[in-house]
Design an enzyme around this catalytic site. Structure first.
Site, PDB file in Angstrom:
ATOM      1  N   HIS A   1     -14.555 -27.164 -25.170  1.00 35.00           N
ATOM      2  CA  HIS A   1     -15.437 -27.598 -24.088  1.00 35.00           C
ATOM      3  C   HIS A   1     -15.537 -26.582 -22.951  1.00 35.00           C
ATOM      4  O   HIS A   1     -16.364 -26.751 -22.054  1.00 35.00           O
ATOM      5  CB  HIS A   1     -14.953 -28.933 -23.517  1.00 35.00           C
ATOM      6  CG  HIS A   1     -15.043 -30.072 -24.487  1.00 35.00           C
ATOM      7  ND1 HIS A   1     -16.208 -30.424 -25.114  1.00 35.00           N
ATOM      8  CD2 HIS A   1     -14.098 -30.941 -24.931  1.00 35.00           C
ATOM      9  CE1 HIS A   1     -15.990 -31.455 -25.915  1.00 35.00           C
ATOM     10  NE2 HIS A   1     -14.724 -31.785 -25.825  1.00 35.00           N
TER      11      HIS A   1
ATOM     12  N   ARG B   1      -7.443 -23.933 -28.107  1.00 35.87           N
ATOM     13  CA  ARG B   1      -8.058 -25.121 -28.710  1.00 35.87           C
ATOM     14  C   ARG B   1      -9.377 -24.673 -29.319  1.00 35.87           C
ATOM     15  O   ARG B   1     -10.265 -24.190 -28.620  1.00 35.87           O
ATOM     16  CB  ARG B   1      -8.300 -26.222 -27.683  1.00 35.87           C
ATOM     17  CG  ARG B   1      -9.003 -27.431 -28.331  1.00 35.87           C
ATOM     18  CD  ARG B   1      -8.950 -28.672 -27.492  1.00 35.87           C
ATOM     19  NE  ARG B   1      -9.846 -28.629 -26.336  1.00 35.87           N
ATOM     20  CZ  ARG B   1     -10.167 -29.715 -25.617  1.00 35.87           C
ATOM     21  NH1 ARG B   1      -9.658 -30.898 -25.937  1.00 35.87           N
ATOM     22  NH2 ARG B   1     -10.966 -29.604 -24.577  1.00 35.87           N
TER      23      ARG B   1
ATOM     24  N   ASP C   1      -5.302 -14.543 -35.044  1.00 39.58           N
ATOM     25  CA  ASP C   1      -5.424 -13.086 -35.128  1.00 39.58           C
ATOM     26  C   ASP C   1      -5.562 -12.455 -33.744  1.00 39.58           C
ATOM     27  O   ASP C   1      -5.234 -11.284 -33.556  1.00 39.58           O
ATOM     28  CB  ASP C   1      -6.627 -12.692 -35.985  1.00 39.58           C
ATOM     29  CG  ASP C   1      -6.323 -12.717 -37.476  1.00 39.58           C
ATOM     30  OD1 ASP C   1      -5.188 -13.081 -37.849  1.00 39.58           O
ATOM     31  OD2 ASP C   1      -7.219 -12.388 -38.278  1.00 39.58           O
TER      32      ASP C   1
ATOM     33  N   GLU D   1      -7.313 -38.639 -30.991  1.00 42.07           N
ATOM     34  CA  GLU D   1      -8.303 -39.104 -30.010  1.00 42.07           C
ATOM     35  C   GLU D   1      -9.452 -39.877 -30.658  1.00 42.07           C
ATOM     36  O   GLU D   1     -10.533 -40.008 -30.074  1.00 42.07           O
ATOM     37  CB  GLU D   1      -8.845 -37.922 -29.197  1.00 42.07           C
ATOM     38  CG  GLU D   1      -9.299 -36.750 -30.032  1.00 42.07           C
ATOM     39  CD  GLU D   1      -9.702 -35.546 -29.208  1.00 42.07           C
ATOM     40  OE1 GLU D   1      -9.796 -35.667 -27.975  1.00 42.07           O
ATOM     41  OE2 GLU D   1      -9.924 -34.476 -29.801  1.00 42.07           O
TER      42      GLU D   1
ATOM     43  N   ASP E   1     -11.434 -38.869 -24.776  1.00 42.34           N
ATOM     44  CA  ASP E   1     -12.087 -39.244 -26.027  1.00 42.34           C
ATOM     45  C   ASP E   1     -11.387 -40.435 -26.677  1.00 42.34           C
ATOM     46  O   ASP E   1     -12.040 -41.260 -27.332  1.00 42.34           O
ATOM     47  CB  ASP E   1     -12.104 -38.056 -26.991  1.00 42.34           C
ATOM     48  CG  ASP E   1     -13.248 -37.091 -26.690  1.00 42.34           C
ATOM     49  OD1 ASP E   1     -14.310 -37.563 -26.246  1.00 42.34           O
ATOM     50  OD2 ASP E   1     -13.075 -35.884 -26.895  1.00 42.34           O
TER      51      ASP E   1
END
Length: 277
Positions: free
Chosen positions: A52, A81, A105, A171, A197
């Site tokens: 987000h 995330r 990576d 969630e 959520d």
């Protein structure tokens, strides 16, 4: 190898406080990391929010942000995330797979995958996060080890599996129903609760600032189930007071605020004082 503040906290069974990073940039990330090194206990972390937030998940961009964080001596662990949710696993697992590969990576110390709802989805996350024989992660980046302060790629390969933290977010209503089975998946290090959520999925309003009592019951159940499975449990908070309370409840990993949240609240507070003169 540089210290892994979050993993050290997990091993010591101490609460690890961290923050959400929603905006990229080397200098911005470095300033945020430096703000955390003055904590009495060095168990901090920063989550790069590529779901987000405004940080694009591409190796060139993420690796510089992680370099800024890990370049701070005795600083926090950088985690990512990813944008892809657990719903993209299974037959459509390539979305989760390549995004985890990009994050790791780039030198992330761990990954967080949103909306994981079944044990099979959790297993896909684990497989994508580990090198063989524990998983299927590909090996070949010439830069990863530098963000771990390791000399060679071969050395990184030898230590990565046991040092990468793999977290999944609970969630969704299906995730709540399957939380015990998800927690028991080998290779999952912890369950991360997304109260916003989660509240929406269960039919309740989002926290303002605390969750609805019915949602709070679910949150406490997830905490209990995670610990019964020998896993860590993380919670997203928006203030120091909330985070302190969650620490007393036994949560292992707790978000305190975000870069934008701290900037807005800090500016508002200082301007309020100035205007009252």
């Amino acid at each position: 190898m540089a210290a892994h503040a979050l993993l050290n906290a997990f091993k010591a069974n101490k609460p690890a406080f961290g923050t959400w990073l929603t905006t990229g940039g080397f200098v911005h990330a470095r300033s945020l990391a430096r703000a955390l090194i003055g904590l009495p206990q060095k168990q901090s972390w920063i989550m790069l929010d590529c779901e987000h937030g405004l940080i694009p998940l591409n190796p060139a961009g993420v690796i510089e942000v992680i370099a800024a964080i890990h370049g701070v001596r005795d600083g926090p662990s950088a985690l990512v995330r990813i944008p892809a949710t657990g719903h993209g696993t299974g037959n459509g697992s390539e979305g989760v797979n390549w995004q985890i590969k990009y994050a790791l990576d780039a030198g992330a110390r761990g990954v967080l995958v949103p909306m994981v709802s079944t044990p099979s989805q959790a297993q896909e996350v684990v497989i994508s996060s580990r090198f063989p024989p524990q998983g299927r992660r590909g090996f070949g980046s010439p830069y990863t080890q530098e963000n771990w302060d390791i000399q060679t790629a071969g050395e990184y390969l030898n230590v990565a599996n046991e040092n990468i933290v793999v977290l999944v977010q609970i969630e969704t209503s299906e995730g709540v129903q399957n939380v015990k089975a998800i927690a028991e998946v080998d290779g999952i290090d912890g369950l991360f609760i997304g109260p916003y959520d989660l509240s929406n999925a269960l039919g309740y309003p989002p926290p303002s600032p605390d969750p609805h009592p019915k949602v709070e019951q679910v949150i406490q159940d997830i905490l209990r189930v995670a610990h019964e499975a020998g896993k860590k449990c993380a919670m997203y908070c928006t203030s120091g007071a909330q985070a302190a309370q969650r620490a007393t409840e036994g949560f292992d990993m707790i978000n305190v605020t975000s870069d934008v949240g701290a900037m807005q609240s800090g500016l508002a507070a200082e301007f309020k004082v100035a205007a009252s003169a």
